[in-house]
Design a protein around this motif. Structure first.
Motif, PDB file in Angstrom:
ATOM      1  N   LYS A 111       0.838  -1.213   0.000  1.00 23.71           N
ATOM      2  CA  LYS A 111       0.000   0.000   0.000  1.00 23.71           C
ATOM      3  C   LYS A 111       0.873   1.263   0.000  1.00 23.71           C
ATOM      4  O   LYS A 111       0.552   2.258  -0.643  1.00 23.71           O
ATOM      5  N   MET A 112       1.983   1.180   0.778  1.00 14.87           N
ATOM      6  CA  MET A 112       2.891   2.334   0.825  1.00 14.87           C
ATOM      7  C   MET A 112       3.476   2.602  -0.566  1.00 14.87           C
ATOM      8  O   MET A 112       3.544   3.752  -1.016  1.00 14.87           O
ATOM      9  N   LEU A 113       3.873   1.527  -1.263  1.00 17.22           N
ATOM     10  CA  LEU A 113       4.426   1.697  -2.615  1.00 17.22           C
ATOM     11  C   LEU A 113       3.379   2.322  -3.535  1.00 17.22           C
ATOM     12  O   LEU A 113       3.668   3.250  -4.307  1.00 17.22           O
ATOM     13  N   LYS A 114       2.145   1.824  -3.414  1.00 19.81           N
ATOM     14  CA  LYS A 114       1.060   2.347  -4.274  1.00 19.81           C
ATOM     15  C   LYS A 114       0.774   3.817  -3.966  1.00 19.81           C
ATOM     16  O   LYS A 114       0.363   4.566  -4.840  1.00 19.81           O
ATOM     17  N   PHE A 115       0.983   4.189  -2.699  1.00 16.77           N
ATOM     18  CA  PHE A 115       0.789   5.594  -2.316  1.00 16.77           C
ATOM     19  C   PHE A 115       1.688   6.490  -3.177  1.00 16.77           C
ATOM     20  O   PHE A 115       1.279   7.568  -3.608  1.00 16.77           O
TER      21      PHE A 115
END
Ligand code: SF4
Ligand code: SF4
Length: 337
Positions: free
Chosen positions: A168-172
């Motif tokens: 999710k952090m990467l997608k952020f």
């Protein structure tokens, strides 16, 4: 003798290089999952270094159960290693390792190029602004260690949201929103206008380390007998610490950057030393100690099975599906294998 700042920059660049490699590997790992492929690229455990809130929950789990969780073990290991560096060598993590610290330094250099008289916030307003990062850190610590019920800790750790929090952090960042771009841009601009804006006023990780570093064995120590009071150390300190009137620098803002010791014209007058002035730590020793702490800690965690997590690529695919991060048609064939 090699200049302390050259040694420090080498260590910063080494860690930045590792962060970039981890970033590329993790991006490739997520991309393969998004293509429904679960067999080729392993997830780099080091990515958990960017999940400090998860590390706090993992710490509470460790304190409650005596066990290191199997979802984000490396995040906890990394967090504990960073805290240990603060107990030994002040906020050396900020000054020697953190890539945001390095970025902040370059933004500060830009400040010196643009402004002839840099804007400096002093006194009460500086204290007030510095308390923001402590407020943010206190909020997370209070929420996790006081408000979060014991039963909810394990539930949170094994929840799909937490398992794929790194994805999710990467997608952020890869699907960044307009609001996030505006917030990041404002912080960057403010870091150019006000030196070390992010580190000094906002970073909660730095706040935790600053607090721990008050108990640090290693500190900058000044020999009052040989000090001439020239004030060079005061003028060069990026953390705005007034060094020349102190025997020991206790400040929570000291990053052990060693600029003050490097510029002091009087030999053996200003040094980073452990416990007392009789145990000075040379810049190369700081670099080697930091490298040894991280390399040793990671090897130990790996050998004892607490570095790589126990989540399989198939489970990652399943959790991504449950969080609507991947199309079922793409995920299902691999899930059925
Ligand atoms: S210049 Fe000296 S006192 Fe200031 S942050 Fe660096 S090591 Fe600490
Ligand atoms: S640079 Fe050295 S001599 Fe000058 S004030 Fe600082 S400690 Fe004293």
């Amino acid at each position: 003798m090699i200049d302390s700042q050259v040694i420090r920059r080498c260590v910063q660049i080494l860690f930045l290089g590792m962060v970039i490699i981890i970033g590329i590997k993790f991006y490739s790992f997520v991309a393969q999952l998004e293509n429904g492929n679960i067999s080729d690229i392993e997830r780099p455990p080091g990515v958990e270094a960017f999940l400090p809130i998860g590390a706090l929950v993992s710490l509470k789990y460790l304190l409650l159960t005596g066990r290191i969780n199997e979802v984000h073990p490396s995040g906890l290991v990394f967090f504990l290693l960073v805290c240990f560096t603060a107990l030994l060598l002040k906020k050396s993590f900020c000054g020697w390792i953190c890539p945001f610290g390095l970025l902040t330094e370059y933004l500060s250099k830009l400040n010196s190029v643009i402004f002839t008289k840099p804007l400096q916030i002093n006194g009460f307003i500086d204290y007030l602004l510095r308390s923001i990062k402590y407020g943010i850190a206190a909020f997370f610590i209070w929420t996790i260690f006081v408000k979060m019920p014991e039963g909810a800790v394990e539930q949170f750790i094994y929840s799909p949201y937490n398992v794929i929090s790194d994805i999710k952090m990467l997608k952020f960042f890869t699907n960044i929103s307009v609001t996030a771009v505006i917030v990041i841009s404002v912080i960057i601009v403010l870091s150019v206008i006000i030196k070390s804006f992010w580190c000094r006023y906002l970073c909660p990780y730095g706040a935790v380390l600053g607090f721990i570093s008050l108990f640090s064995a290693g500190k900058i120590r000044r020999n009052e007998l040989s000090c001439t009071g020239c004030g060079k150390c005061d003028r060069i300190c990026p953390s705005l610490i007034h060094i020349s009137d102190k025997e020991i620098v206790h400040s929570d803002e000291c990053t052990a950057c060693l600029r003050c010791a490097g510029i002091c014209p009087e030999e053996y007058t200003l040094q980073l030393s452990i416990i007392s002035r009789v145990l000075p730590v040379k810049p190369i020793a700081v670099a080697l100690i930091l490298l040894a702490i991280f390399a040793g800690g990671i090897i130990l965690a790996d050998v004892s099975g607490h570095w790589q997590n126990k989540v399989t690529n198939r489970q990652y695919l399943m959790y991504m599906m449950s969080q609507n991060m991947i199309d079922k048609k793409i995920a299902m064939p691999s899930m059925m294998k």
